[in-house]
Design a protein around this motif. Structure first.
Motif, PDB file in Angstrom:
ATOM      1  N   ARG A  76       0.818  -1.174  -0.052  1.00  0.00           N
ATOM      2  CA  ARG A  76       0.005  -0.177   0.143  1.00  0.00           C
ATOM      3  C   ARG A  76       0.844   1.359   0.024  1.00  0.00           C
ATOM      4  O   ARG A  76       1.811   1.234   0.610  1.00  0.00           O
ATOM      5  CB  ARG A  76      -0.823   0.139   1.266  1.00  0.00           C
ATOM      6  CG  ARG A  76      -1.949   1.089   1.113  1.00  0.00           C
ATOM      7  CD  ARG A  76      -3.144   1.008   2.411  1.00  0.00           C
ATOM      8  NE  ARG A  76      -4.129   1.838   2.100  1.00  0.00           N
ATOM      9  CZ  ARG A  76      -5.231   1.712   2.931  1.00  0.00           C
ATOM     10  NH1 ARG A  76      -5.212   1.088   3.963  1.00  0.00           N
ATOM     11  NH2 ARG A  76      -6.159   2.684   2.670  1.00  0.00           N
ATOM     12  N   VAL A  77       0.450   2.346  -0.600  1.00  0.00           N
ATOM     13  CA  VAL A  77       1.136   3.620  -0.690  1.00  0.00           C
ATOM     14  C   VAL A  77       1.233   4.106   0.720  1.00  0.00           C
ATOM     15  O   VAL A  77       0.412   3.708   1.445  1.00  0.00           O
ATOM     16  CB  VAL A  77       0.462   4.537  -1.608  1.00  0.00           C
ATOM     17  CG1 VAL A  77      -0.930   4.995  -0.848  1.00  0.00           C
ATOM     18  CG2 VAL A  77       1.166   5.642  -1.935  1.00  0.00           C
ATOM     19  N   GLU A  78       2.278   4.827   0.823  1.00  0.00           N
ATOM     20  CA  GLU A  78       2.696   5.499   2.371  1.00  0.00           C
ATOM     21  C   GLU A  78       2.581   6.888   2.121  1.00  0.00           C
ATOM     22  O   GLU A  78       2.787   7.420   1.059  1.00  0.00           O
ATOM     23  CB  GLU A  78       3.746   4.822   2.815  1.00  0.00           C
ATOM     24  CG  GLU A  78       4.003   3.739   3.181  1.00  0.00           C
ATOM     25  CD  GLU A  78       5.183   2.701   3.461  1.00  0.00           C
ATOM     26  OE1 GLU A  78       6.247   3.699   3.582  1.00  0.00           O
ATOM     27  OE2 GLU A  78       5.322   1.758   3.856  1.00  0.00           O
ATOM     28  N   HIS A 117     -10.417   4.473   0.224  1.00  0.00           N
ATOM     29  CA  HIS A 117      -9.592   4.481  -1.037  1.00  0.00           C
ATOM     30  C   HIS A 117      -8.096   3.904  -0.674  1.00  0.00           C
ATOM     31  O   HIS A 117      -7.817   3.980   0.491  1.00  0.00           O
ATOM     32  CB  HIS A 117      -9.218   6.022  -1.428  1.00  0.00           C
ATOM     33  CG  HIS A 117     -10.380   6.885  -1.269  1.00  0.00           C
ATOM     34  ND1 HIS A 117     -11.460   6.780  -2.118  1.00  0.00           N
ATOM     35  CD2 HIS A 117     -10.754   7.732  -0.621  1.00  0.00           C
ATOM     36  CE1 HIS A 117     -12.537   7.580  -1.975  1.00  0.00           C
ATOM     37  NE2 HIS A 117     -12.105   8.229  -0.588  1.00  0.00           N
ATOM     38  N   THR A 118      -7.654   3.443  -1.709  1.00  0.00           N
ATOM     39  CA  THR A 118      -6.254   2.834  -1.396  1.00  0.00           C
ATOM     40  C   THR A 118      -5.531   3.262  -2.819  1.00  0.00           C
ATOM     41  O   THR A 118      -5.970   3.081  -3.926  1.00  0.00           O
ATOM     42  CB  THR A 118      -5.984   1.441  -1.010  1.00  0.00           C
ATOM     43  OG1 THR A 118      -4.836   1.339  -0.567  1.00  0.00           O
ATOM     44  CG2 THR A 118      -6.416   0.510  -2.024  1.00  0.00           C
ATOM     45  N   THR A 119      -4.219   2.894  -2.767  1.00  0.00           N
ATOM     46  CA  THR A 119      -3.270   2.851  -3.956  1.00  0.00           C
ATOM     47  C   THR A 119      -2.340   1.819  -3.612  1.00  0.00           C
ATOM     48  O   THR A 119      -1.912   1.797  -2.668  1.00  0.00           O
ATOM     49  CB  THR A 119      -2.605   4.119  -4.343  1.00  0.00           C
ATOM     50  OG1 THR A 119      -3.429   5.353  -4.606  1.00  0.00           O
ATOM     51  CG2 THR A 119      -1.491   3.979  -5.517  1.00  0.00           C
ATOM     52  N   LEU A 120      -2.294   0.720  -4.750  1.00  0.00           N
ATOM     53  CA  LEU A 120      -1.451  -0.242  -4.398  1.00  0.00           C
ATOM     54  C   LEU A 120      -0.162  -0.165  -5.343  1.00  0.00           C
ATOM     55  O   LEU A 120      -0.314   0.087  -6.653  1.00  0.00           O
ATOM     56  CB  LEU A 120      -2.077  -1.688  -4.557  1.00  0.00           C
ATOM     57  CG  LEU A 120      -3.367  -1.521  -3.642  1.00  0.00           C
ATOM     58  CD1 LEU A 120      -3.912  -2.757  -3.930  1.00  0.00           C
ATOM     59  CD2 LEU A 120      -2.909  -1.676  -2.243  1.00  0.00           C
ATOM     60  N   LEU A 121       0.865  -0.343  -4.693  1.00  0.00           N
ATOM     61  CA  LEU A 121       2.243  -0.169  -5.747  1.00  0.00           C
ATOM     62  C   LEU A 121       2.943  -1.542  -5.606  1.00  0.00           C
ATOM     63  O   LEU A 121       2.793  -2.338  -4.949  1.00  0.00           O
ATOM     64  CB  LEU A 121       3.029   0.635  -4.891  1.00  0.00           C
ATOM     65  CG  LEU A 121       2.663   2.247  -4.705  1.00  0.00           C
ATOM     66  CD1 LEU A 121       3.663   3.166  -3.974  1.00  0.00           C
ATOM     67  CD2 LEU A 121       2.107   2.980  -5.835  1.00  0.00           C
ATOM     68  N   LEU A 122       3.341  -1.743  -7.044  1.00  0.00           N
ATOM     69  CA  LEU A 122       3.932  -2.744  -7.292  1.00  0.00           C
ATOM     70  C   LEU A 122       5.542  -2.551  -7.433  1.00  0.00           C
ATOM     71  O   LEU A 122       5.984  -2.108  -8.182  1.00  0.00           O
ATOM     72  CB  LEU A 122       3.415  -3.349  -8.754  1.00  0.00           C
ATOM     73  CG  LEU A 122       3.738  -4.601  -9.330  1.00  0.00           C
ATOM     74  CD1 LEU A 122       3.301  -5.897  -8.596  1.00  0.00           C
ATOM     75  CD2 LEU A 122       3.633  -4.922 -10.704  1.00  0.00           C
ATOM     76  N   GLU A 123       6.225  -3.506  -6.365  1.00  0.00           N
ATOM     77  CA  GLU A 123       7.583  -3.223  -6.370  1.00  0.00           C
ATOM     78  C   GLU A 123       8.285  -4.554  -7.031  1.00  0.00           C
ATOM     79  O   GLU A 123       7.933  -5.620  -6.426  1.00  0.00           O
ATOM     80  CB  GLU A 123       8.228  -3.189  -4.917  1.00  0.00           C
ATOM     81  CG  GLU A 123       7.872  -1.930  -4.369  1.00  0.00           C
ATOM     82  CD  GLU A 123       8.378  -1.968  -2.919  1.00  0.00           C
ATOM     83  OE1 GLU A 123       8.409  -0.843  -2.253  1.00  0.00           O
ATOM     84  OE2 GLU A 123       8.711  -3.022  -2.260  1.00  0.00           O
TER      85      GLU A 123
END
Ligand SMILES: CC(C)(COP(=O)(O)OP(=O)(O)OC[C@H]1O[C@@H](n2cnc3c(N)ncnc32)[C@H](O)[C@@H]1OP(=O)(O)O)[C@@H](O)C(=O)NCCC(=O)NCCS
Length: 212
Positions: free
Chosen positions: A23-25, A75-81
């Motif tokens: 999850r975005v920070e 709401h969320t933003t998910l980041l792929l690392e």
């Protein structure tokens, strides 16, 4: 709220990519901006927003967005690392947003899904989408809707493979200089709600989104 962080992708085979979804920070504002501009530059035919419009946003918008999407059930933003590859571990290679529409708070809307070209075809998109759907389920959503350009075969196929189905006719955005149209797709998350006579009607309705 459960965190969607998950180790996904195996990296076991030569074509596979080891990735992690997180999850975005609040401190990710700059990274979020860079990733979103990369997505819009790479695939302008896939999204409502334009790279010029997003580039012109004040940095405070990105800070607010990262903060708002870092916590809570709306709401969320998910980041792929990338992970498991020491030199490039932690490099961001994709993202997606999930919003709670204020007019349909029992649903979530998925948007801004993007995987960097060199991470495609690796299962990374599956990891990202699984995390977005899992997060939506964890916050009690009854369904996830998204809009996709019908000619975007890779995206349509990905969503279909995850159980999304087309629920309406193509619609355009009058402000879009490219004149794109989008079709709505839906994944039902709650069998009881999905059987309700109003479920599809609610899922097809015009939703407002004040999260961006
Ligand atoms: C959409 C996106 C996230 C999919 O990621 P991906 O890593 O390519 O996804 P997958 O590898 O799972 O491929 C999805 C399917 O499309 C197929 N596919 C891939 N590229 C394709 C292409 N150019 N044309 C047709 N089908 C294609 C794959 O074979 C796969 O089909 P399968 O399930 O039958 O095997 C990625 O392509 C992307 O970021 N595109 C640009 C942004 C975008 O369009 N976002 C979606 C906005 S709604």
């Amino acid at each position: 709220m459960s965190r969607p962080d998950a180790r996904a992708g195996s990296g076991a085979g030569s074509d596979e990519l080891a990735v992690r979804v997180r999850r975005v920070e609040p401190g990710d504002a700059q990274r979020l901006r860079t990733l979103r501009l990369a997505a819009l530059t790479d695939a302008p035919g896939s999204f409502w927003q334009t790279v010029a419009g997003e580039r012109a946003r004040p940095f405070a918008d990105w800070q607010a967005r990262a903060g708002r999407h870092a916590a809570g059930d709306a709401h969320t933003t998910l980041l792929l690392e990338r992970s498991g590859w020491p030199e490039r571990s932690g490099e961001l290679v994709g993202m997606t947003d999930v919003h709670q529409p204020s007019s349909a708070p029992e649903f979530r809307e998925l948007a801004a899904m993007w995987v960097a070209p060199d991470a495609r075809g690796s299962g990374a998109a599956d990891a990202l989408l699984d995390a977005a759907v899992g997060w939506s389920r964890s916050v009690g959503a009854i369904g996830v809707r998204l809009w996709v350009v019908p000619g975007n075969a890779a995206a349509v196929r990905l969503y279909q493979r995850h159980g999304f189905t087309v629920i309406g006719e193509p619609e355009g955005d009058y402000d879009d200089p490219l004149g794109k149209v989008y079709i709505p797709m839906l994944l039902a998350l709650d069998h009881e709600e999905a059987a309700s006579p109003t479920f599809l009607e609610r899922a097809r309705a015009a939703w407002t989104d004040d999260s961006a």
